[in-house]
Design an enzyme around this catalytic site. Sequence first.
Site, short mmCIF file in Angstrom:
data_model
loop_
_atom_site.label_atom_id
_atom_site.label_comp_id
_atom_site.label_asym_id
_atom_site.label_seq_id
_atom_site.Cartn_x
_atom_site.Cartn_y
_atom_site.Cartn_z
N HIS A 106 9.87 10.43 4.03
CA HIS A 106 10.90 9.65 3.34
C HIS A 106 11.95 10.60 2.76
O HIS A 106 11.61 11.70 2.32
CB HIS A 106 10.28 8.86 2.18
CG HIS A 106 9.19 7.92 2.59
ND1 HIS A 106 7.88 8.30 2.65
CD2 HIS A 106 9.23 6.62 2.98
CE1 HIS A 106 7.15 7.27 3.04
NE2 HIS A 106 7.95 6.24 3.26
N HIS A 116 -3.09 14.20 2.22
CA HIS A 116 -2.69 13.43 3.40
C HIS A 116 -2.05 14.33 4.44
O HIS A 116 -0.83 14.31 4.61
CB HIS A 116 -1.71 12.31 3.02
CG HIS A 116 -2.36 11.17 2.31
ND1 HIS A 116 -2.88 10.08 2.97
CD2 HIS A 116 -2.59 10.96 1.00
CE1 HIS A 116 -3.40 9.26 2.08
NE2 HIS A 116 -3.24 9.76 0.88
N MET A 158 12.78 1.75 1.17
CA MET A 158 13.21 3.15 1.06
C MET A 158 12.91 3.95 2.31
O MET A 158 12.68 5.16 2.25
CB MET A 158 12.51 3.81 -0.14
CG MET A 158 12.64 3.05 -1.44
SD MET A 158 11.62 3.82 -2.71
CE MET A 158 11.61 2.54 -3.96
N SER A 159 12.87 3.29 3.45
CA SER A 159 12.56 4.04 4.69
C SER A 159 13.33 3.43 5.85
O SER A 159 14.30 2.70 5.65
CB SER A 159 11.05 3.95 4.96
OG SER A 159 10.67 2.61 5.22
N TYR A 205 13.34 10.27 -0.04
CA TYR A 205 13.11 10.49 -1.48
C TYR A 205 12.14 11.62 -1.74
O TYR A 205 12.05 12.14 -2.85
CB TYR A 205 12.67 9.20 -2.20
CG TYR A 205 11.36 8.61 -1.73
CD1 TYR A 205 10.14 9.23 -2.02
CD2 TYR A 205 11.32 7.43 -1.00
CE1 TYR A 205 8.94 8.69 -1.60
CE2 TYR A 205 10.13 6.88 -0.57
CZ TYR A 205 8.95 7.52 -0.86
OH TYR A 205 7.77 6.99 -0.43
N GLU A 206 11.40 12.04 -0.71
CA GLU A 206 10.51 13.20 -0.87
C GLU A 206 11.31 14.49 -0.84
O GLU A 206 10.75 15.56 -1.11
CB GLU A 206 9.47 13.23 0.25
CG GLU A 206 8.46 12.10 0.20
CD GLU A 206 7.56 12.09 1.43
OE1 GLU A 206 6.53 12.78 1.42
OE2 GLU A 206 7.92 11.40 2.41
N HIS A 208 3.89 0.29 -7.63
CA HIS A 208 3.36 0.70 -6.33
C HIS A 208 1.99 0.05 -6.09
O HIS A 208 1.64 -0.27 -4.96
CB HIS A 208 3.26 2.23 -6.28
CG HIS A 208 2.86 2.75 -4.93
ND1 HIS A 208 3.58 2.49 -3.79
CD2 HIS A 208 1.81 3.52 -4.54
CE1 HIS A 208 3.00 3.07 -2.74
NE2 HIS A 208 1.92 3.70 -3.18
N SER A 257 3.72 1.78 4.11
CA SER A 257 2.71 1.82 3.06
C SER A 257 1.63 0.76 3.24
O SER A 257 1.93 -0.43 3.31
CB SER A 257 3.36 1.58 1.68
OG SER A 257 4.36 2.50 1.45
N ASN A 302 6.40 -7.54 -2.44
CA ASN A 302 6.70 -8.02 -3.80
C ASN A 302 8.08 -8.67 -3.75
O ASN A 302 8.84 -8.40 -2.84
CB ASN A 302 6.74 -6.83 -4.78
CG ASN A 302 7.73 -5.76 -4.33
OD1 ASN A 302 7.43 -4.96 -3.43
ND2 ASN A 302 8.90 -5.76 -4.91
N ALA A 359 6.96 -1.45 3.90
CA ALA A 359 6.78 -2.39 2.79
C ALA A 359 8.16 -2.57 2.18
O ALA A 359 8.94 -1.62 2.10
CB ALA A 359 5.83 -1.81 1.76
#
Length: 278
Positions: A87, A65, A215-216, A89-90, A251, A34, A239, A117
């Site tokens: 990902h 995208h 998450m990746s 989560y997609e 995000h 990201s 973060n 990230a």
Amino acid sequence: MSLQVLSYTHIQEAAEFILKQIPSEPEVGLILGSGLGVLADLVEEPVTIAYESIPHFPQSTVEGHAGELLIGTIKGRTVVLMKGRFHMYEGYGPEMTAFPVRVMKAIGVKQLLVTNAAGGINMSYEAGDLMLISDHLNMTGQNPLTGANDDKLGVRFPDMSEAYSHRLRTIAKEVGARHNFTFQEGVYAGLLGPNYETPAEIRMLRALGADAVGMSTVSEVIVARHAGIEVLGISCISNMAAGILDQPLSHAEVMETAEKVKGQFLQLVLDIIPAMAE
Ligand code: HPA
């Protein structure tokens, strides 16, 4: 179904489609997290291939995208860069998120630079730090290698004792030193997402030895190691993880930090890529 997607024939068909369009085989693969996709603008003389045109390639779900592969050179090294990543989560299965890595291997890639990230769990980290991934915890509950193993792709029980190459981390640190820059170095916990973690989950991950969370990355790296690709992983600590600071996660904050570090990140990566060859 996963066995279908990962069949040797499907990978070969995707690879042949790409190889027909490019002048030389890429040596280094780049998968960028990201806000760190800016490197795409620095690929010289790129051949651009839309994911949707590549046989069996997963399609991007993010509107506006259209994903694409860029094949070109960076500082004299031929690279293949994924503009847009998948990902779990997609809704993609782990084997789908990792299919592009299989295809990278089939078109010649020997080394992979994967960035993401991540939330900082280690209390000595700060937003904006860059962390060399020394190891990972696969906390997704899934694995891209389940199902029948094809020995042409890798062994049934791959060794993961050096998932993230010691050699490549040493190179990254040397490049950092030349730039008067010090990387953090630590363990990345990969979760399924898409929600950010609870403070209790972050305390659990810290107790388990994680320094950062995201998450990746883990499914891509598992497949890369199965395929014998050497991996360098870099997390942008965008973060501090949930519960550490007295503020909610968003995000927007992740993207803001990536925006701030991207100049530094680009300078480092531009020097790391040419040094990655064996
Ligand atoms: N948790 C999980 N994934 C992330 C985070 C986080 O705090 N920051 C960026 N990606």
